[in-house]
Scaffold this active site. Sequence first.
Site, PDB file in Angstrom:
ATOM      1  N   SER A 138      39.277  32.327  30.384  1.00 22.21           N
ATOM      2  CA  SER A 138      37.965  33.198  31.162  1.00 22.21           C
ATOM      3  C   SER A 138      38.701  33.870  32.318  1.00 22.21           C
ATOM      4  O   SER A 138      39.581  33.323  32.681  1.00 22.21           O
ATOM      5  CB  SER A 138      37.072  31.721  31.512  1.00 22.21           C
ATOM      6  OG  SER A 138      36.106  32.360  32.282  1.00 22.21           O
ATOM      7  N   ASP A 139      37.959  35.050  32.611  1.00 20.48           N
ATOM      8  CA  ASP A 139      38.109  35.561  33.930  1.00 20.48           C
ATOM      9  C   ASP A 139      37.012  36.142  34.527  1.00 20.48           C
ATOM     10  O   ASP A 139      35.917  36.558  33.944  1.00 20.48           O
ATOM     11  CB  ASP A 139      39.133  36.773  33.343  1.00 20.48           C
ATOM     12  CG  ASP A 139      39.833  37.512  34.560  1.00 20.48           C
ATOM     13  OD1 ASP A 139      40.826  37.100  35.338  1.00 20.48           O
ATOM     14  OD2 ASP A 139      39.421  38.496  34.927  1.00 20.48           O
TER      15      ASP A 139
END
Length: 204
Positions: free
Chosen positions: A74-75
């Site tokens: 995730s970012d």
Amino acid sequence: MLPSSTPPRLILASSSAYRRELLGRLGLPFEAIAPDLDETPLPGETPPATALRLARAKAEAVATLHPDALVIGSDQVATLDDLQIGKPGDHARALAQLQLMRGREVVFHTALCLWDGRAANPAAAAQLDNVQVRVRFRDLPDAELDAYLRIEQPYDCAGSAKNEGLGIALIDHIHSLDPTALTGLPLIALTGMLRRAGVRFFGT
């Protein structure tokens, strides 16, 4: 639990304590392994493209070392108009961010990738999504912004405010389909991906 007798390992490709806490809510056993990546945006890359590329790159980097696992990457990229807002790192930069954002709307792009190392076709190994959250900050004076930062010290948070803590007092309203996306891991999107990968949450 997976219906098979040997469920795959679940790995969170992150060193973030916030993401570990969120994933822990699902009650699934998992490991956290931080990928070693350069997270600098590419020239001309849009914020959603940056977030999606990095979410996939994080998951793929860990999956390469741990085949047959389910890996979560995730970012998050925060944007104000065309300006990307990153993690401030210190008090002065955090105060400058909050001063810039007060009374205005910031868009948080939280990208998610679930990499299934069991996939027969590597091209189909990744599920990807970008969950947007629109946050309008209150128009507060410098003294309040400074006092908040000294209490919570959110210097490792993009946007310099912890919405899961006292930072919620800086926010006028939030628009999102997934309330956990703002903290850094969209659980509604993730549970859908995990279900499609065969994970069961209630023992059925």
